[in-house]
Design a protein around this motif. Structure first.
Motif: not given
Length: 311
Positions: A17, A30, A180, A189, A218-221, A227, A229-230
């Motif tokens: 990204e 969140s 997460v 990312a 389902t998500t990594y920080w 983030p 995603r996938d």
């Protein structure tokens, strides 16, 4: 800490990204997670180190970042009115762990997480640890967490997930209430992560990637950037990227390149001069693994100045 602008081919390329989170503001991500990015942006840190605040009433801070009094004061202010029960650290690089001591001095909260900094192996004779200045060797946790250990607060649980490779003491932290993972510098990312011997090891890094592929988050920080995603698909892409890099290194050795500068010049064309050192360390990490597997031979223990040939 990132590696370099190290691009795989189009097949299985990780979808990095370009949009990075801004530093200097605390953002609600969140119901249980807020993020504040430290003002230490640069070519190896994206827009800065991501510090996370987990919880609503009782809170934990993950990776308070560099030794930056203003950033730490802002984290303390973001925790105002809540009980800070833990300061968690993923790994001992100076852009992640020194802020833990400052935040503890201001709040009294315990420091938990990875163990003290350690290398994957001893230095070879005459070898220099090129990234030694990036290591926080004064870090000592009040409680060292092992794989599967947990820290809890009102409404949340954080589980330590051992992910050695980028550093050998690297931990990620899973938050099952939101499915997460706080992935530190193991998965990001915005870029691949540097694996720099002797502090890191490619074989351990690849094993840790494979382990994450079996997890259900389902998500990594991450420690830098936005983030992931996938994440299962993204992690597959990272592993494919590393295999492709390994194949490129093997091809250059088969073609007659015998040292790391020649390999870097051939496979990192157009690389900014300031990133060549990181690229060389990445190649060294792959060569260490290739020598250990008997695919490549070297004139002694693998090192930056070494000579390499097909086995």
């Amino acid at each position: 800490m990132r590696e370099s602008q190290d691009e795989p081919g189009p097949q299985d390329k990780p979808a990095f990204e370009a949009v990075l989170p801004a530093s200097g503001e605390t953002v609600q991500l969140s119901p249980l997670v807020r993020r504040r990015v430290a003002p230490n942006g640069g070519p190896f840190t994206a827009s800065g180190t991501c510090s996370y605040i987990v919880g609503a009433h009782e809170v934990a801070v993950i990776d308070p970042g560099p030794e930056d009094a203003g950033h730490v004061a802002a984290l303390e202010a973001a925790c105002a009115g809540r009980r800070l029960v833990a300061i968690l650290v993923t790994h001992t690089h100076r852009d992640h762990s020194p802020g833990a001591r400052l935040l503890q001095a201001r709040t009294g909260a315990p420091i938990l997480g990875c163990g003290p900094h350690r290398a994957a192996r001893a230095l070879a004779e005459g070898e220099v640890a090129h990234l030694d200045a990036s290591a926080d060797r004064t870090y000592r946790p009040d409680r060292e967490l092992g794989d599967g250990d947990t820290v809890t607060g009102a409404g949340w649980t954080l589980e330590a997930v051992a992910t050695p490779g980028h550093t050998m003491n690297h931990l990620a932290f899973a938050l099952p209430e939101e499915a997460v993972l706080f992935s530190g510098d193991h998965v990001m990312a915005w870029s691949t992560s540097i694996v720099a011997p002797p502090d890191g090891a490619m074989s351990a890094y690849m094993d840790s990637l494979e382990r994450l592929r079996t997890r259900a988050e389902t998500t990594y920080w991450p420690g830098h950037g936005g983030p992931v995603r996938d994440p299962r698909r993204f992690v597959r892409g990272l592993a494919a990227h590393r295999r492709q890099r390994e194949a490129s290194i093997r091809a250059r050795i088969e073609a007659g390149d015998r040292d790391i500068p020649a390999i870097v010049g051939a496979i990192y064309q157009g690389l900014a001069p300031g990133l060549r050192g990181a690229a060389a360390l990445s190649v060294l990490a792959h060569l260490e693994d290739l020598v250990a597997r008997g695919v490549v031979v070297s004139d002694g223990p693998p090192r930056i100045e070494g000579r390499y040939a097909p086995a």
